[in-house]
Write a protein that holds these residues in place. Structure first.
Motif, mmCIF file in Angstrom:
data_model
loop_
_atom_site.group_PDB
_atom_site.id
_atom_site.type_symbol
_atom_site.label_atom_id
_atom_site.label_comp_id
_atom_site.label_asym_id
_atom_site.label_seq_id
_atom_site.Cartn_x
_atom_site.Cartn_y
_atom_site.Cartn_z
ATOM 1 N N LEU A 33 0.257 3.004 -4.436
ATOM 2 C CA LEU A 33 -0.268 1.654 -4.205
ATOM 3 C C LEU A 33 -1.801 1.622 -4.192
ATOM 4 O O LEU A 33 -2.408 0.644 -4.625
ATOM 5 C CB LEU A 33 0.270 1.081 -2.895
ATOM 6 C CG LEU A 33 1.717 0.611 -2.938
ATOM 7 C CD1 LEU A 33 2.197 0.246 -1.545
ATOM 8 C CD2 LEU A 33 1.885 -0.555 -3.892
ATOM 9 N N LEU A 34 -2.413 2.700 -3.700
ATOM 10 C CA LEU A 34 -3.881 2.764 -3.685
ATOM 11 C C LEU A 34 -4.463 2.772 -5.096
ATOM 12 O O LEU A 34 -5.608 2.392 -5.299
ATOM 13 C CB LEU A 34 -4.346 4.000 -2.912
ATOM 14 C CG LEU A 34 -4.112 3.954 -1.407
ATOM 15 C CD1 LEU A 34 -4.391 5.323 -0.779
ATOM 16 C CD2 LEU A 34 -4.964 2.873 -0.756
ATOM 17 N N GLN A 40 -2.921 -6.761 -4.018
ATOM 18 C CA GLN A 40 -3.921 -7.646 -3.422
ATOM 19 C C GLN A 40 -3.627 -7.759 -1.935
ATOM 20 O O GLN A 40 -2.499 -8.059 -1.543
ATOM 21 C CB GLN A 40 -3.864 -9.029 -4.047
ATOM 22 C CG GLN A 40 -4.184 -9.055 -5.524
ATOM 23 C CD GLN A 40 -3.999 -10.445 -6.095
ATOM 24 O OE1 GLN A 40 -4.226 -11.442 -5.443
ATOM 25 N NE2 GLN A 40 -3.564 -10.506 -7.343
ATOM 26 N N VAL A 41 -4.643 -7.515 -1.112
ATOM 27 C CA VAL A 41 -4.495 -7.603 0.340
ATOM 28 C C VAL A 41 -5.660 -8.437 0.876
ATOM 29 O O VAL A 41 -6.752 -7.922 1.092
ATOM 30 C CB VAL A 41 -4.484 -6.205 0.999
ATOM 31 C CG1 VAL A 41 -4.254 -6.321 2.499
ATOM 32 C CG2 VAL A 41 -3.434 -5.312 0.355
ATOM 33 N N PHE A 56 -1.167 -11.987 14.612
ATOM 34 C CA PHE A 56 -1.747 -11.443 13.395
ATOM 35 C C PHE A 56 -0.850 -11.796 12.217
ATOM 36 O O PHE A 56 0.360 -11.562 12.265
ATOM 37 C CB PHE A 56 -1.856 -9.917 13.478
ATOM 38 C CG PHE A 56 -2.802 -9.421 14.527
ATOM 39 C CD1 PHE A 56 -4.080 -9.017 14.190
ATOM 40 C CD2 PHE A 56 -2.408 -9.344 15.858
ATOM 41 C CE1 PHE A 56 -4.962 -8.555 15.156
ATOM 42 C CE2 PHE A 56 -3.275 -8.882 16.829
ATOM 43 C CZ PHE A 56 -4.551 -8.487 16.480
ATOM 44 N N VAL A 57 -1.433 -12.332 11.153
ATOM 45 C CA VAL A 57 -0.711 -12.648 9.927
ATOM 46 C C VAL A 57 -1.394 -11.862 8.810
ATOM 47 O O VAL A 57 -2.582 -12.057 8.545
ATOM 48 C CB VAL A 57 -0.747 -14.165 9.614
ATOM 49 C CG1 VAL A 57 0.034 -14.467 8.340
ATOM 50 C CG2 VAL A 57 -0.218 -14.967 10.796
ATOM 51 N N MET A 58 -0.627 -10.959 8.180
ATOM 52 C CA MET A 58 -1.206 -10.048 7.203
ATOM 53 C C MET A 58 -0.380 -10.048 5.912
ATOM 54 O O MET A 58 0.631 -9.364 5.830
ATOM 55 C CB MET A 58 -1.275 -8.640 7.804
ATOM 56 C CG MET A 58 -2.200 -8.576 9.016
ATOM 57 S SD MET A 58 -1.940 -7.087 10.011
ATOM 58 C CE MET A 58 -0.748 -7.728 11.187
ATOM 59 N N PRO A 59 -0.811 -10.819 4.919
ATOM 60 C CA PRO A 59 -0.087 -10.844 3.643
ATOM 61 C C PRO A 59 -0.574 -9.755 2.689
ATOM 62 O O PRO A 59 -1.686 -9.233 2.822
ATOM 63 C CB PRO A 59 -0.431 -12.228 3.088
ATOM 64 C CG PRO A 59 -1.787 -12.509 3.655
ATOM 65 C CD PRO A 59 -1.845 -11.822 4.994
ATOM 66 N N VAL A 65 6.592 -7.285 -5.252
ATOM 67 C CA VAL A 65 6.941 -7.924 -3.986
ATOM 68 C C VAL A 65 5.735 -8.592 -3.337
ATOM 69 O O VAL A 65 4.590 -8.229 -3.589
ATOM 70 C CB VAL A 65 7.562 -6.918 -2.974
ATOM 71 C CG1 VAL A 65 8.883 -6.364 -3.474
ATOM 72 C CG2 VAL A 65 6.593 -5.809 -2.633
ATOM 73 N N ALA A 66 6.047 -9.575 -2.511
ATOM 74 C CA ALA A 66 5.051 -10.206 -1.640
ATOM 75 C C ALA A 66 5.519 -9.910 -0.215
ATOM 76 O O ALA A 66 6.702 -10.041 0.097
ATOM 77 C CB ALA A 66 4.988 -11.708 -1.880
ATOM 78 N N ILE A 67 4.588 -9.491 0.613
ATOM 79 C CA ILE A 67 4.921 -9.073 1.978
ATOM 80 C C ILE A 67 4.032 -9.814 2.954
ATOM 81 O O ILE A 67 2.838 -10.004 2.698
ATOM 82 C CB ILE A 67 4.691 -7.560 2.135
ATOM 83 C CG1 ILE A 67 5.613 -6.780 1.210
ATOM 84 C CG2 ILE A 67 4.888 -7.119 3.579
ATOM 85 C CD1 ILE A 67 5.347 -5.292 1.179
#
Length: 170
Positions: A33-34, A40-41, A56-59, A65-67
């Motif tokens: 992933l790196l 996109q983070v 805390f909301v961390m997309p 996938v979307a997390i």
């Protein structure tokens, strides 16, 4: 009438979440992933809660996938007999938008953090020896201490561990 695909979502307990994220595989996926340009983070959102806690909301998203990690941090919870950190991670398919699974947030956090340390040790340890990985010192005997012990035992075969903790009970 339009037919829609049946939506099935895996709801994983803390133990099931841990089983789904073995440390060596997780470290390998983090490494991939790196290097993935589709990842996109955006910055996390931190919302203060009445009573001194935080939400805390961390997309995050990649090509598959979307997390969203949704965590509450309430420092006064131990006095209530509740965990300080609680939450979930929701995983969606980016093509259909369907929810794929719901993971235990604190378990993912502990395992991801330890897997990042494992990845660093696998790549940076100057005297890493597969047959004799040497001793490990863990500072802290809480959730992260335990996760790091498990990760280094699984990923590097560490057999000798020293633990420094503020609390002898830990």
């Amino acid at each position: 009438m339009v037919k829609s695909a049946a939506m099935t979502t895996a709801l994983l307990s803390p133990a099931q979440t841990a089983a789904a994220l073995p440390y060596e595989r997780l470290a390998s996926e983090i490494e991939a992933l790196l290097k993935d340009p589709t990842v996109q983070v955006p910055p996390r959102i931190v919302q203060s809660l009445h009573g001194g806690g935080s939400l805390f909301v961390m997309p995050a998203v990649d090509s598959r996938v979307a997390i969203t990690k949704l965590i509450s941090f309430v420092p006064s919870n131990p006095a209530r007999g509740l965990p300080t950190i609680q939450g979930d991670i929701v995983v969606f398919d980016v093509v259909t938008g369907q929810r794929l699974c719901l993971l235990d947030g604190p378990t993912v956090t502990a395992r991801r953090t330890a897997a990042v340390s494992l990845l660093a040790a696998q790549n940076l340890a100057p005297c890493r020896n597969e047959s004799n990985p040497g001793p490990l010192l863990i500072v802290g005997a809480g959730v992260q201490g335990r996760a790091h012990l498990e990760a280094f035992r699984e990923g590097l075969g560490v057999k000798e561990v020293g633990i420094a903790s503020r609390s002898p009970a830990s």
